[in-house]
Design a protein around this motif. Structure first.
Motif, PDB file in Angstrom:
ATOM      1  N   ALA A   1       0.821  -1.206   0.000  1.00  0.00           N
ATOM      2  CA  ALA A   1       0.000   0.000   0.000  1.00  0.00           C
ATOM      3  C   ALA A   1       0.858   1.260   0.000  1.00  0.00           C
ATOM      4  O   ALA A   1       0.474   2.288   0.570  1.00  0.00           O
ATOM      5  CB  ALA A   1      -0.936  -0.009   1.207  1.00  0.00           C
ATOM      6  N   VAL A   2       2.034   1.185  -0.611  1.00  0.00           N
ATOM      7  CA  VAL A   2       2.949   2.321  -0.700  1.00  0.00           C
ATOM      8  C   VAL A   2       3.482   2.417  -2.124  1.00  0.00           C
ATOM      9  O   VAL A   2       3.809   1.394  -2.751  1.00  0.00           O
ATOM     10  CB  VAL A   2       4.137   2.185   0.278  1.00  0.00           C
ATOM     11  CG1 VAL A   2       5.082   3.381   0.153  1.00  0.00           C
ATOM     12  CG2 VAL A   2       3.658   2.031   1.707  1.00  0.00           C
ATOM     13  N   ARG A   3       3.595   3.635  -2.655  1.00  0.00           N
ATOM     14  CA  ARG A   3       4.267   3.879  -3.935  1.00  0.00           C
ATOM     15  C   ARG A   3       5.250   5.023  -3.730  1.00  0.00           C
ATOM     16  O   ARG A   3       4.906   6.048  -3.133  1.00  0.00           O
ATOM     17  CB  ARG A   3       3.269   4.266  -5.036  1.00  0.00           C
ATOM     18  CG  ARG A   3       2.334   3.167  -5.449  1.00  0.00           C
ATOM     19  CD  ARG A   3       3.056   2.055  -6.231  1.00  0.00           C
ATOM     20  NE  ARG A   3       2.097   1.042  -6.661  1.00  0.00           N
ATOM     21  CZ  ARG A   3       1.750  -0.014  -5.940  1.00  0.00           C
ATOM     22  NH1 ARG A   3       2.250  -0.164  -4.711  1.00  0.00           N
ATOM     23  NH2 ARG A   3       0.879  -0.890  -6.403  1.00  0.00           N
ATOM     24  N   ILE A   4       6.458   4.864  -4.248  1.00  0.00           N
ATOM     25  CA  ILE A   4       7.461   5.915  -4.136  1.00  0.00           C
ATOM     26  C   ILE A   4       7.870   6.376  -5.533  1.00  0.00           C
ATOM     27  O   ILE A   4       7.649   5.677  -6.531  1.00  0.00           O
ATOM     28  CB  ILE A   4       8.700   5.436  -3.354  1.00  0.00           C
ATOM     29  CG1 ILE A   4       9.399   4.283  -4.081  1.00  0.00           C
ATOM     30  CG2 ILE A   4       8.324   5.026  -1.937  1.00  0.00           C
ATOM     31  CD1 ILE A   4      10.709   3.867  -3.436  1.00  0.00           C
ATOM     32  N   GLY A   5       8.445   7.548  -5.579  1.00  0.00           N
ATOM     33  CA  GLY A   5       8.975   8.051  -6.841  1.00  0.00           C
ATOM     34  C   GLY A   5       7.918   8.391  -7.872  1.00  0.00           C
ATOM     35  O   GLY A   5       8.174   8.279  -9.080  1.00  0.00           O
ATOM     36  N   ILE A   6       6.730   8.795  -7.443  1.00  0.00           N
ATOM     37  CA  ILE A   6       5.674   9.195  -8.382  1.00  0.00           C
ATOM     38  C   ILE A   6       6.057  10.552  -8.981  1.00  0.00           C
ATOM     39  O   ILE A   6       6.206  11.541  -8.257  1.00  0.00           O
ATOM     40  CB  ILE A   6       4.316   9.266  -7.673  1.00  0.00           C
ATOM     41  CG1 ILE A   6       3.945   7.891  -7.097  1.00  0.00           C
ATOM     42  CG2 ILE A   6       3.232   9.766  -8.623  1.00  0.00           C
ATOM     43  CD1 ILE A   6       2.706   7.896  -6.236  1.00  0.00           C
ATOM     44  N   LYS A   7       6.176  10.608 -10.326  1.00  0.00           N
ATOM     45  CA  LYS A   7       6.751  11.788 -10.973  1.00  0.00           C
ATOM     46  C   LYS A   7       5.719  12.724 -11.599  1.00  0.00           C
ATOM     47  O   LYS A   7       6.049  13.864 -11.939  1.00  0.00           O
ATOM     48  CB  LYS A   7       7.750  11.354 -12.038  1.00  0.00           C
ATOM     49  CG  LYS A   7       8.931  10.571 -11.456  1.00  0.00           C
ATOM     50  CD  LYS A   7       9.891  10.134 -12.552  1.00  0.00           C
ATOM     51  CE  LYS A   7      11.072   9.360 -11.961  1.00  0.00           C
ATOM     52  NZ  LYS A   7      12.018   8.905 -13.018  1.00  0.00           N
ATOM     53  N   GLU A   8       4.474  12.247 -11.770  1.00  0.00           N
ATOM     54  CA  GLU A   8       3.488  13.112 -12.425  1.00  0.00           C
ATOM     55  C   GLU A   8       2.075  12.675 -12.034  1.00  0.00           C
ATOM     56  O   GLU A   8       1.891  11.662 -11.362  1.00  0.00           O
ATOM     57  CB  GLU A   8       3.674  13.096 -13.952  1.00  0.00           C
ATOM     58  CG  GLU A   8       4.071  11.755 -14.553  1.00  0.00           C
ATOM     59  CD  GLU A   8       2.970  10.714 -14.574  1.00  0.00           C
ATOM     60  OE1 GLU A   8       1.791  11.114 -14.712  1.00  0.00           O
ATOM     61  OE2 GLU A   8       3.255   9.519 -14.447  1.00  0.00           O
TER      62      GLU A   8
END
Length: 690
Positions: free
Chosen positions: A533-540
């Motif tokens: 339930a985690v996302r990292i490095g979302i750029k847009e």
């Protein structure tokens, strides 16, 4: 009028309920012991089946006694104890010591009997020592209300050391070991189940006891911490050293450990922090408990305010192998055997003694007793060492005039510790040194233990003042806060938190700069990585929109009944290293704060410092220095330096969770806390309340 402390420690009128005339029985011992060792107070054996016990008039009941009683020692079966309490009160007793068992140590039914017993005693104005107490003794007066066989000794040596023990059998063992070494005792007290009178109350009474100068504690756990805290503060103010030996980690701490903080620290570490904060010298070797007494007694007020990175010990020896065993143990405990500098070597050469520049000054067959004495006195005045350790070989056993006599005759420093390790079994020399108040040790392990404990002043400060803050009405007062709520609490305390926004179906916009981290926000899922339930490095925005759909779905797949409050998005943060901050209201000692290596390192290789909360910024700096992982932010091997000032401020601010009012925080955690070149920032955390 007899005070509580007098009735407890030095009673002048004593009743022995259940006293036996059979010398083979434990219940005959207190009367035998007191007559053997010269007690001149009034003793009243109580036994309705006997007119006489061991030559003394026996009394059928407490009601028949001709004068008021200070102290009643009860030795009847547990089932009959509560019924005699009214008679104890009518007889004027202030303290009732209960040897009888079958109470709190005997399971739920016994615990219920114990609670009823204490409630009855309180109603009657009685104080209870025990139950399941092996008793207590005053060796100066011969008042021995104990069944402990240690008092069978033909002679007992009164002294200035008093002992409080949660183990009756170990108290006897320690008393006999110490007595064999020439240590005299003032008072000894077995608290048994500690149902009423606690260790802290006994310590408090001993602080005011003129015959007690050093207090020893044998602990299995900690009870009534606030009472003990006040007593230890009084002992420190009175200049009476307290030395403690505590058994291992409590199962209670493990059972209550819900977060990394609890699992890492455990109860024993919390108790250790409590003892250190109060200046208690916690030893790790059993014999060090009493062998350290002369060191604490003579030099206690000269303990350093802060521990050196590696305290320097000048070691002189007449046995190379014996010295090596101690030096090895010193190294294991963080102390360094230091070689004399050139100018000191030149000085001693001018006085007729040639030395080599080695970590151990070996005088085997190389110095006369006057030269040994001269060297010792110069070492005790030298500024290049923090302590002097003399290691004596076979001469201590057969020719004490060679080494022991110079030790006795030399002019001692009031501020630099002197310790002796006798490599052979040399009881005569040990006795001589003990009588002179010089710390002498039988094993290299105990010697190194004592010196290490003496110099270890880390965590020796009481908690900082509490800043009271009211709990916000917008947050729950029970259970686990979600991460967004926890971050708001941390921010109000003054801990920097990563810029963030809570996105819900009704709010999908934000003003954060990319790249972002997105996490499900739910009280029911504290560890979000396990739920995917985690996302990292979302750029847009496109990546964020996808995360807003996938993360709640993953969370529900992981825990179908989880309540999802939204998706927390944070601006990604740079860092030099990551750490953990933990807070726990420990069930034994109260609020504690932990600082250590963060991330997965917190679980794989625990590396942390623990204190009672709250802490000052100065104490926070000491915690930072204790954690090895902080080398990554102190310029080690050319690495960039982190903002240590900001880190100390964050630790101190976080520890003020202890001052929150309106809700009870049982545990809180920031993991990780990023340390940057300028500032620190919390990027994940939780708070648990009850």
């Amino acid at each position: 009028m007899t005070t509580f402390a007098q009735a407890l420690l030095t009673p002048r009128t004593i009743a022995l309920v259940g006293a036996s005339g059979d010398v083979k029985k434990n219940t005959a011992r207190p009367l035998r012991f007191m007559r053997k060792h010269g007690y001149d107070g009034h003793i009243y054996p109580i036994n309705p089946a006997r007119d006489e016990i061991l030559g003394e008039k026996a009394w059928p009941s407490l009601a028949e006694l001709p004068e008021p009683i200070d102290h009643v020692f009860v030795m009847i079966p547990g089932a009959g104890v509560e019924a005699i309490l009214p008679d104890c009160a009518r007889a004027g007793a202030k303290v009732v010591t209960i040897y009888s068992d079958g109470f709190g140590e005997a399971g739920p039914e016994g615990q219920a009997r114990q609670q009823a017993l204490v409630a009855k005693a309180k109603e009657l104005g009685l104080r209870v020592l025990g139950p399941n107490s092996i008793g207590l003794a005053d060796l100066h007066s011969g008042s021995i209300l104990s069944v402990n066989a240690a008092y069978e000794a033909s002679t007992l040596l009164p002294g200035e050391v008093s002992m409080v023990s949660q183990s009756g059998s170990m108290m006897g063992s320690l008393l006999s070991r110490a007595a064999a070494r020439g240590f005299g005792f003032a008072k000894s007290v077995s608290v048994g189940n500690e149902s009423d009178i606690s260790v802290g109350e006994v310590v408090d009474a001993l602080v005011d006891d003129a015959q007690t100068q050093v207090i020893l504690l044998f602990l299995e756990t900690l009870r009534a911490a606030p009472v003990l805290s006040r007593a230890l503060q009084r002992a420190r103010a009175a200049g009476k050293p307290v030395i403690a030996y505590k058994l291992g980690r409590s199962e209670l701490g493990d059972a209550l450990a819900q977060s990394h903080t609890g699992a890492m620290a455990g109860n024993d570490k919390a108790v250790d922090a409590f003892l250190r904060a109060h200046g208690v010298l916690r030893v790790h070797q059993l014999e060090t408990l009493f062998e350290m007494v002369p060191l604490a007694r003579r030099y206690g007020t000269a303990r350093p305010a802060q521990r050196r990175a590696a305290p320097r010990v000048a070691v002189i020896t007449t046995t190379g192998g014996g010295a090596a065993t101690v030096v090895d143990n010193l190294g294991l405990r963080g102390l360094t055997a230091v070689a004399p500098p050139d100018d000191f070597i030149d000085l001693m050469a001018s006085r007729g003694l040639k030395l080599r520049q080695t970590p151990v000054i070996d005088l085997t067959l190389a110095a006369t007793p006057p030269q040994y004495k001269d060297l010792l006195e110069h070492l005790l005045r030298a500024d290049w060492c923090d302590a002097v350790l003399s290691v004596a070989g076979s001469s201590a056993q057969f020719h004490p005039e060679y080494v022991v006599k110079p030790l006795l005759e030399s002019e001692k420093s009031a501020s630099k510790p002197l310790a002796i390790f006798l490599a052979p079994e040399a009881p005569e020399s040990l006795q001589l040194l003990q009588q002179a108040g010089i710390a002498a040790f039988r094993t290299p392990e105990a010697c190194a233990d004592a010196l290490s404990v003496f110099f270890d002043t880390s965590g020796g400060a009481m908690p900082a003042p509490v800043t009271t803050r009211e709990w916000s009405a917008e947050f729950p007062t029970q259970g686990l806060l979600n991460e967004y709520e926890a971050s708001q609490v941390f921010e109000t305390l003054g801990v920097p938190v990563a810029p963030r926004a809570l996105l819900t179906p009704g709010r999908t916009t934000h003003d954060l700069a990319y790249p972002l981290v997105a996490k499900v926000c739910s009280r029911d899922i504290p560890h979000k990585t396990e739920a995917n339930a985690v996302r990292i490095g979302i750029k847009e925005q496109g990546g964020l929109s996808q995360a807003l759909e996938e993360l709640p779905a993953n969370a529900r797949a992981y825990k179908a009944d989880a309540h999802i409050d939204g998706v927390l998005v944070q601006a990604m943060q740079d860092r030099l290293a990551e750490f953990i901050l933990g807070y726990r209201d420990d069930p034994l000692v109260g609020p504690t704060v932990l600082f250590g290596a963060g991330g997965i390192t917190a679980e794989l290789t625990p590396d942390f410092a623990l204190r009672l909360a709250p802490v000052s910024e100065d104490e926070a700096r000491e915690m930072i220095a204790e954690v090895r992982h902080t080398q990554l932010i102190t310029g080690w091997r050319g690495l960039p330096r982190g903002d240590i000032d900001a880190l100390a401020r964050a630790i101190a601010a976080f520890s003020q969770l202890a001052g929150l009012r309106g809700a009870h925080v049982t545990e809180a955690e920031i993991n990780p806390l990023f340390v940057q070149t300028q500032g620190v920032v919390a990027v994940d955390g939780l708070i648990r309340l009850d």
